[in-house]
Design a protein around this motif. Structure first.
Motif, mmCIF file in Angstrom:
data_model
loop_
_atom_site.group_PDB
_atom_site.id
_atom_site.type_symbol
_atom_site.label_atom_id
_atom_site.label_comp_id
_atom_site.label_asym_id
_atom_site.label_seq_id
_atom_site.Cartn_x
_atom_site.Cartn_y
_atom_site.Cartn_z
ATOM 1 N N THR A 200 -32.622 18.381 -5.942
ATOM 2 C CA THR A 200 -32.596 16.721 -6.177
ATOM 3 C C THR A 200 -31.198 16.069 -5.396
ATOM 4 O O THR A 200 -31.047 14.834 -5.573
ATOM 5 N N LEU A 201 -30.154 16.946 -4.874
ATOM 6 C CA LEU A 201 -29.131 16.505 -4.000
ATOM 7 C C LEU A 201 -29.663 15.690 -2.957
ATOM 8 O O LEU A 201 -29.413 14.765 -2.274
ATOM 9 N N PHE A 202 -31.055 16.280 -2.351
ATOM 10 C CA PHE A 202 -31.383 15.642 -0.885
ATOM 11 C C PHE A 202 -32.028 14.697 -1.109
ATOM 12 O O PHE A 202 -32.587 14.130 -2.069
ATOM 13 N N ASP A 203 -31.783 13.649 -0.055
ATOM 14 C CA ASP A 203 -32.382 12.290 -0.045
ATOM 15 C C ASP A 203 -33.558 12.525 0.889
ATOM 16 O O ASP A 203 -33.572 12.466 2.151
ATOM 17 N N TYR A 204 -34.776 12.505 0.455
ATOM 18 C CA TYR A 204 -36.129 12.528 1.135
ATOM 19 C C TYR A 204 -36.492 11.527 1.976
ATOM 20 O O TYR A 204 -37.578 11.431 2.792
ATOM 21 N N THR A 205 -35.773 10.429 1.856
ATOM 22 C CA THR A 205 -36.006 9.205 2.862
ATOM 23 C C THR A 205 -35.198 9.482 4.082
ATOM 24 O O THR A 205 -35.440 8.836 4.886
ATOM 25 N N GLN A 206 -34.243 10.412 3.915
ATOM 26 C CA GLN A 206 -33.494 10.885 5.272
ATOM 27 C C GLN A 206 -34.250 11.954 5.893
ATOM 28 O O GLN A 206 -34.868 13.040 5.401
ATOM 29 N N SER A 207 -33.881 12.251 7.132
ATOM 30 C CA SER A 207 -34.371 13.348 7.815
ATOM 31 C C SER A 207 -33.550 14.777 7.153
ATOM 32 O O SER A 207 -32.483 14.464 6.842
ATOM 33 N N LEU A 208 -34.201 16.155 7.589
ATOM 34 C CA LEU A 208 -33.822 17.116 7.061
ATOM 35 C C LEU A 208 -32.127 17.429 7.478
ATOM 36 O O LEU A 208 -31.157 17.709 7.114
ATOM 37 N N ALA A 209 -32.135 17.001 8.790
ATOM 38 C CA ALA A 209 -31.096 17.288 9.599
ATOM 39 C C ALA A 209 -29.809 16.499 9.082
ATOM 40 O O ALA A 209 -28.847 17.012 9.041
ATOM 41 N N ALA A 210 -30.064 15.184 8.791
ATOM 42 C CA ALA A 210 -29.340 14.412 7.949
ATOM 43 C C ALA A 210 -28.755 14.806 6.745
ATOM 44 O O ALA A 210 -27.578 14.993 6.322
ATOM 45 N N ASN A 211 -29.861 15.540 6.024
ATOM 46 C CA ASN A 211 -29.358 16.061 4.637
ATOM 47 C C ASN A 211 -28.537 17.218 4.787
ATOM 48 O O ASN A 211 -27.578 17.540 3.759
ATOM 49 N N ILE A 212 -28.760 18.086 5.700
ATOM 50 C CA ILE A 212 -28.073 19.213 5.927
ATOM 51 C C ILE A 212 -26.464 18.741 6.263
ATOM 52 O O ILE A 212 -25.533 19.658 5.733
ATOM 53 N N GLN A 213 -26.501 18.042 7.132
ATOM 54 C CA GLN A 213 -25.238 17.673 7.739
ATOM 55 C C GLN A 213 -24.404 17.042 6.481
ATOM 56 O O GLN A 213 -22.950 17.163 6.442
ATOM 57 N N SER A 214 -24.755 15.989 5.784
ATOM 58 C CA SER A 214 -24.205 15.421 4.708
ATOM 59 C C SER A 214 -24.047 16.163 3.289
ATOM 60 O O SER A 214 -22.846 15.991 2.635
ATOM 61 N N HIS A 215 -24.757 17.057 3.007
ATOM 62 C CA HIS A 215 -24.826 17.782 1.920
ATOM 63 C C HIS A 215 -24.427 19.488 1.955
ATOM 64 O O HIS A 215 -23.978 19.822 0.830
ATOM 65 N N VAL A 216 -24.587 19.830 3.073
ATOM 66 C CA VAL A 216 -24.136 21.246 3.201
ATOM 67 C C VAL A 216 -23.006 21.318 4.297
ATOM 68 O O VAL A 216 -22.044 22.264 3.957
ATOM 69 N N LEU A 217 -22.706 20.686 5.312
ATOM 70 C CA LEU A 217 -21.836 20.893 6.315
ATOM 71 C C LEU A 217 -20.810 20.198 5.940
ATOM 72 O O LEU A 217 -19.937 20.281 6.850
#
Length: 463
Positions: A200-217
């Protein structure tokens, strides 16, 4: 956080509370799997007291507990000196009204007073008995819950009327949360796994790459240090455990390989692996037809997709991520991500096989799992001993459509699978991210089944 799924767990709790008599229920599982949300959903329309313990001095824990009990019954807080008296007070109130009483993060209370399980035992035996109330003990420290409540030496052993081991979502369950198309949903699940908070942290209106960079990296993101936090809640000295998890995530899967990668001798390593298995952080796999405890062909795997992703890409690249996370993503993660996702895809396909068995798409099989012997491996093998039937399946997360080469390879591997009589019934299946070459299906007989990711999505979508 939006509440998803967990119908089976809610049904278990509802059946317990609606049955005659008192109930003592144990709910446990790793952090972030949604235990608290589950219990809040269960309690929402029922009379209840919900107490969330904290890491603080025992007298403050007890004071807050009494405050909540007294507040519910609109009474002045009694002067009480010990937990035994606190539970006696709760028991007196339950003679007036039947309630659900939840004590969340119970291990925090045990950490301050290891006699708590004995006090709860007295409460269950003397105060709860004879009511229609329910007490729920919940905790994220799997080791504490299993030893202090569920273990044979616990005063509470044998007294529970129900227990729930809350686990992460399967891909089929997580699909309700992940609103990407099926290919990106599988790729996303390979990053977050089935832990509800991560999903539920991921924003699925954004790309997977954007989610990884903002929420993991991002060093300021919740998930950047999450695995360290998880390990420190369970282990006093997590460094060696982290090195083992990193080794397994990077592909060192046998005890000898793990020992070589970490420098930990086989004797101590065995104990570390056992602890990580008990904490549900790694799993021990054996070939599907092997005897689990006796097999010497065991392999280990990180039990959670997010942890596998983190130890594969984040932990080895901390310094670079601190300086230039975009470069780490573009240069290290993105080129290698298909290899990482391929393992997840095998698990998704195995889910699809089980769902296909339930729906009649596949014939029945009592066991389904991986198979390997020497250099030969098959992604999925299903066994139906009563019918001398075996299912052999391969899963390909590749950019090219699958063709005759994989068909011939699987036929050849089937000869190495020593199971059943010579005239056994062999069924075959191929799962492919990029589909199949034109005309392949027409060349194959009825013993073969071909599945695209769209077919998998259909299988795993509730009918």
């Amino acid at each position: 956080m939006t509440f998803y799924d967990r119908e089976a767990e809610l049904d278990t709790l509802s059946d317990a509370v609606e049955s005659p008599g008192a109930d003592f229920v144990v709910v446990y599982g790793r952090r972030r799997v949604g235990k608290t949300e589950l219990l809040k959903e269960f309690c929402a329309n029922r009379p209840h007291i919900y107490f969330l313990a904290a890491q603080e001095a025992e007298h403050r824990q007890r004071e807050k507990f009494l405050d909540q009990v007294a507040d519910y019954f609109d009474e002045r807080v009694p002067r009480i000196d010990g937990w035994d008296e606190a539970f006696e007070y709760l028991g007196e109130q339950l003679q007036r009204e039947d309630l659900v009483v939840v004590i969340d993060e119970f291990p925090y209370l045990v950490a301050e007073n290891d006699s708590l399980p004995s006090y709860v035992q007295g409460f269950v035996d003397q105060e709860l008995d004879g009511t229609d109330s329910m007490i729920v003990l919940c905790g994220s420290s799997v080791s504490t819950m299993e030893s202090e409540i569920l273990g044979h030496e616990s005063p509470l052993y044998g007294r529970r009327t129900a227990q729930l081991d809350v686990t992460p979502f399967s891909f089929q369950q997580a699909r309700e949360v992940i609103s990407y198309d099926i290919q990106d949903a599988i790729r996303s699940y390979a990053v977050t796994g089935g832990t509800p908070m991560y999903l539920t942290l991921f924003d699925y209106t954004q790309s997977l790459a954007a989610n990884i960079q903002s929420h993991v990296l991002s060093p300021s993101a919740v998930l950047y240090n999450e695995p360290e936090f998880l390990l420190r809640t369970e282990l006093r000295n997590p460094a060696r455990y982290m090195s083992i998890l990193e080794a397994v995530a990077l592909g060192h899967t046998t005890p000898n390989e793990i020992s070589g990668a970490t420098g930990i001798d086989s004797g101590p390593l065995s104990k570390y692996l056992q602890t990580l298995r008990r904490l549900r952080l790694i799993e021990r796999d054996v070939p599907v037809m092997a005897s689990g405890k006796k097999s010497k062909r065991s392999r280990y795997r990180v039990a959670d997709e997010f942890l596998r992703f983190w130890f594969r890409y984040v932990e080895p690249n901390r310094s670079s991520i601190e300086e230039a996370p975009e470069i780490v993503y573009d240069g290290t993660i993105e080129p290698d991500l298909p290899t990482h996702v391929a393992t997840t895809f095998e698990d998704v396909c195995q889910e699809a096989v089980w769902e296909g068995i339930r729906r009649g798409t596949f014939d029945p099989y009592s066991e389904v799992g991986r198979w390997w012997y020497g250099e030969e491996e098959i992604d999925i093998v299903g066994l139906a001993p009563n019918d001398d039937r075996v299912l052999l399946a391969e899963c390909k997360w590749t950019t090219d459509p699958v063709g005759e080469d994989l068909v011939e390879s699987l036929r050849a591997k089937a000869e190495h699978v020593r199971w059943g009589p010579p005239d056994r019934d062999e069924q075959f299946a191929l799962f492919s991210k990029s589909g199949f070459v034109d005309g392949l299906e027409a060349q194959l007989d009825d013993s073969w089944s071909l599945f695209t990711v769209a077919d998998i999505d259909d299988l795993l979508t509730p009918s």
